[in-house]
Design a protein around this motif. Structure first.
Motif, mmCIF file in Angstrom:
data_model
loop_
_atom_site.group_PDB
_atom_site.id
_atom_site.type_symbol
_atom_site.label_atom_id
_atom_site.label_comp_id
_atom_site.label_asym_id
_atom_site.label_seq_id
_atom_site.Cartn_x
_atom_site.Cartn_y
_atom_site.Cartn_z
ATOM 1 N N ALA A 10 0.837 -1.205 0.000
ATOM 2 C CA ALA A 10 0.000 0.000 0.000
ATOM 3 C C ALA A 10 0.875 1.259 0.000
ATOM 4 O O ALA A 10 0.586 2.240 -0.696
ATOM 5 C CB ALA A 10 -0.938 -0.006 1.196
ATOM 6 N N ALA A 11 1.957 1.235 0.785
ATOM 7 C CA ALA A 11 2.858 2.386 0.857
ATOM 8 C C ALA A 11 3.529 2.625 -0.500
ATOM 9 O O ALA A 11 3.610 3.762 -0.991
ATOM 10 C CB ALA A 11 3.902 2.174 1.950
ATOM 11 N N ILE A 12 3.997 1.552 -1.112
ATOM 12 C CA ILE A 12 4.659 1.689 -2.409
ATOM 13 C C ILE A 12 3.666 2.182 -3.461
ATOM 14 O O ILE A 12 3.971 3.060 -4.275
ATOM 15 C CB ILE A 12 5.313 0.353 -2.829
ATOM 16 N N THR A 13 2.469 1.660 -3.439
ATOM 17 C CA THR A 13 1.441 2.098 -4.375
ATOM 18 C C THR A 13 1.133 3.579 -4.173
ATOM 19 O O THR A 13 1.001 4.344 -5.143
ATOM 20 C CB THR A 13 0.152 1.259 -4.201
ATOM 21 N N GLY A 14 1.046 4.001 -2.924
ATOM 22 C CA GLY A 14 0.798 5.417 -2.630
ATOM 23 C C GLY A 14 1.934 6.309 -3.111
ATOM 24 O O GLY A 14 1.718 7.380 -3.698
ATOM 25 N N ILE A 15 3.172 5.863 -2.884
ATOM 26 C CA ILE A 15 4.334 6.643 -3.310
ATOM 27 C C ILE A 15 4.373 6.739 -4.834
ATOM 28 O O ILE A 15 4.620 7.807 -5.398
ATOM 29 C CB ILE A 15 5.642 6.025 -2.756
ATOM 30 N N VAL A 16 4.121 5.644 -5.515
ATOM 31 C CA VAL A 16 4.116 5.647 -6.974
ATOM 32 C C VAL A 16 3.018 6.568 -7.493
ATOM 33 O O VAL A 16 3.218 7.348 -8.426
ATOM 34 C CB VAL A 16 3.954 4.211 -7.532
ATOM 35 N N GLY A 17 1.847 6.512 -6.872
ATOM 36 C CA GLY A 17 0.740 7.392 -7.283
ATOM 37 C C GLY A 17 1.079 8.855 -7.091
ATOM 38 O O GLY A 17 0.838 9.687 -7.980
ATOM 39 N N LEU A 18 1.628 9.186 -5.930
ATOM 40 C CA LEU A 18 2.021 10.579 -5.674
ATOM 41 C C LEU A 18 3.147 11.019 -6.613
ATOM 42 O O LEU A 18 3.144 12.152 -7.115
ATOM 43 C CB LEU A 18 2.457 10.742 -4.221
ATOM 44 N N SER A 19 4.095 10.144 -6.865
ATOM 45 C CA SER A 19 5.188 10.480 -7.782
ATOM 46 C C SER A 19 4.655 10.719 -9.187
ATOM 47 O O SER A 19 5.073 11.659 -9.886
ATOM 48 C CB SER A 19 6.226 9.356 -7.824
ATOM 49 N N GLY A 20 3.742 9.895 -9.618
ATOM 50 C CA GLY A 20 3.132 10.073 -10.937
ATOM 51 C C GLY A 20 2.389 11.385 -11.033
ATOM 52 O O GLY A 20 2.490 12.108 -12.042
ATOM 53 N N ALA A 21 1.642 11.723 -9.988
ATOM 54 C CA ALA A 21 0.905 12.994 -9.979
ATOM 55 C C ALA A 21 1.875 14.173 -9.993
ATOM 56 O O ALA A 21 1.652 15.165 -10.694
ATOM 57 C CB ALA A 21 -0.002 13.057 -8.767
ATOM 58 N N ALA A 22 2.953 14.064 -9.218
ATOM 59 C CA ALA A 22 3.940 15.146 -9.189
ATOM 60 C C ALA A 22 4.617 15.287 -10.548
ATOM 61 O O ALA A 22 4.807 16.404 -11.050
ATOM 62 C CB ALA A 22 4.981 14.882 -8.102
ATOM 63 N N LEU A 23 4.971 14.166 -11.153
ATOM 64 C CA LEU A 23 5.597 14.203 -12.472
ATOM 65 C C LEU A 23 4.647 14.798 -13.509
ATOM 66 O O LEU A 23 5.057 15.607 -14.353
ATOM 67 C CB LEU A 23 6.014 12.789 -12.885
ATOM 68 N N GLU A 24 3.378 14.455 -13.433
ATOM 69 C CA GLU A 24 2.386 15.017 -14.353
ATOM 70 C C GLU A 24 2.246 16.523 -14.148
ATOM 71 O O GLU A 24 2.156 17.293 -15.110
ATOM 72 C CB GLU A 24 1.042 14.331 -14.150
ATOM 73 N N ALA A 25 2.261 16.973 -12.887
ATOM 74 C CA ALA A 25 2.160 18.409 -12.609
ATOM 75 C C ALA A 25 3.371 19.158 -13.160
ATOM 76 O O ALA A 25 3.238 20.223 -13.769
ATOM 77 C CB ALA A 25 2.027 18.641 -11.102
ATOM 78 N N ILE A 26 4.556 18.585 -12.968
ATOM 79 C CA ILE A 26 5.775 19.228 -13.479
ATOM 80 C C ILE A 26 5.740 19.290 -15.005
ATOM 81 O O ILE A 26 6.038 20.325 -15.612
ATOM 82 C CB ILE A 26 7.027 18.467 -12.981
ATOM 83 N N THR A 27 5.348 18.199 -15.632
ATOM 84 C CA THR A 27 5.268 18.152 -17.091
ATOM 85 C C THR A 27 4.237 19.140 -17.610
ATOM 86 O O THR A 27 4.479 19.840 -18.604
ATOM 87 C CB THR A 27 4.927 16.717 -17.553
ATOM 88 N N SER A 28 3.103 19.226 -16.936
ATOM 89 C CA SER A 28 2.056 20.174 -17.348
ATOM 90 C C SER A 28 2.552 21.604 -17.241
ATOM 91 O O SER A 28 2.302 22.427 -18.119
ATOM 92 C CB SER A 28 0.804 19.996 -16.493
ATOM 93 N N ARG A 29 3.266 21.912 -16.144
ATOM 94 C CA ARG A 29 3.800 23.262 -15.961
ATOM 95 C C ARG A 29 4.807 23.602 -17.059
ATOM 96 O O ARG A 29 4.777 24.692 -17.612
ATOM 97 C CB ARG A 29 4.445 23.389 -14.579
ATOM 98 N N ARG A 30 5.686 22.676 -17.362
ATOM 99 C CA ARG A 30 6.679 22.906 -18.423
ATOM 100 C C ARG A 30 5.995 23.070 -19.774
ATOM 101 O O ARG A 30 6.385 23.915 -20.569
ATOM 102 C CB ARG A 30 7.679 21.764 -18.476
ATOM 103 N N SER A 31 4.994 22.265 -20.025
ATOM 104 C CA SER A 31 4.259 22.363 -21.280
ATOM 105 C C SER A 31 3.543 23.704 -21.382
ATOM 106 O O SER A 31 3.546 24.347 -22.441
ATOM 107 C CB SER A 31 3.252 21.217 -21.374
ATOM 108 N N LEU A 32 2.956 24.141 -20.288
ATOM 109 C CA LEU A 32 2.274 25.435 -20.279
ATOM 110 C C LEU A 32 3.260 26.568 -20.521
ATOM 111 O O LEU A 32 2.991 27.486 -21.298
ATOM 112 C CB LEU A 32 1.550 25.634 -18.938
ATOM 113 N N ARG A 33 4.441 26.500 -19.885
ATOM 114 C CA ARG A 33 5.470 27.524 -20.115
ATOM 115 C C ARG A 33 5.921 27.535 -21.569
ATOM 116 O O ARG A 33 6.107 28.589 -22.155
ATOM 117 C CB ARG A 33 6.668 27.295 -19.190
ATOM 118 N N ALA A 34 6.088 26.354 -22.145
ATOM 119 C CA ALA A 34 6.501 26.265 -23.549
ATOM 120 C C ALA A 34 5.422 26.844 -24.461
ATOM 121 O O ALA A 34 5.733 27.562 -25.421
ATOM 122 C CB ALA A 34 6.792 24.813 -23.926
ATOM 123 N N GLU A 35 4.169 26.563 -24.177
ATOM 124 C CA GLU A 35 3.071 27.121 -24.980
ATOM 125 C C GLU A 35 3.009 28.642 -24.849
ATOM 126 O O GLU A 35 2.787 29.348 -25.833
ATOM 127 C CB GLU A 35 1.735 26.503 -24.561
#
Length: 167
Positions: A10-35
């Motif tokens: 459960a802990a690993i699943t939670g960490i992976v989920g949070l990491s994925g969300a954080a990575l998506e947020a960072i990617t979205s921010r970079r994409s928005l800056r590029a746009e």
């Protein structure tokens, strides 16, 4: 008793989920800056093209005047054929042009004012000289603003500055 494997899973699943969300947020921010940066570049290119079209309108009006003033038909109307188009373009220069093109436009307009007040051929010649000096400054300023850039990688050659040799 609690199974440690379930807790770790459960802990690993939670960490992976949070990491994925954080990575998506960072990617979205970079994409928005590029746009946003792309939109800024597009606006700058559009403004440059608008200034270029305005500069061309001034040069077209003066060039047409030069031809028409020496070979004008008897029904030539200087107000309709030159004054209105030139003054409309000069006003757009004041809105959109660089400081150097505005100053050169002032020179051209002062030259035409001198020509309008000229009472003899010497005054007309001086006015014509002032007009063409203003045109030369205008061409140089417009070229500086909207002309070739270093990244165009054009070959360097010597050429006459300004509007070029008088025909």
């Amino acid at each position: 008793m609690v199974d440690a494997t379930v807790i770790w899973a459960a802990a690993i699943t939670g960490i992976v989920g949070l990491s994925g969300a954080a990575l998506e947020a960072i990617t979205s921010r970079r994409s928005l800056r590029a746009e946003n940066r792309r939109a800024e570049i597009d606006r700058a290119v559009l403004r440059r093209r608008e200034r270029q079209a305005t500069y061309e309108a001034v040069l077209d009006a003066v060039s047409n005047w030069a031809w028409d003033s020496t070979t004008a038909a008897s029904d030539y109307d200087v107000v309709e054929r030159f004054s209105k188009p030139f003054n409309l373009a000069a006003i757009r220069i004041r809105l959109y042009g660089s400081d150097a093109t505005i100053a050169a436009t002032d020179d051209i307009q002062r030259g035409f004012a001198m020509l309008n007040r000229a009472e003899d051929s010497a005054a007309a010649t001086a006015a014509s000289s002032a007009i063409w000096q203003g045109v030369d400054r205008f061409v140089d300023a417009a070229r500086e603003d909207v002309g070739p850039r270093a990244d165009d990688e054009l070959r360097k050659v010597d050429f006459q500055r300004g509007a070029g040799p008088r025909a």
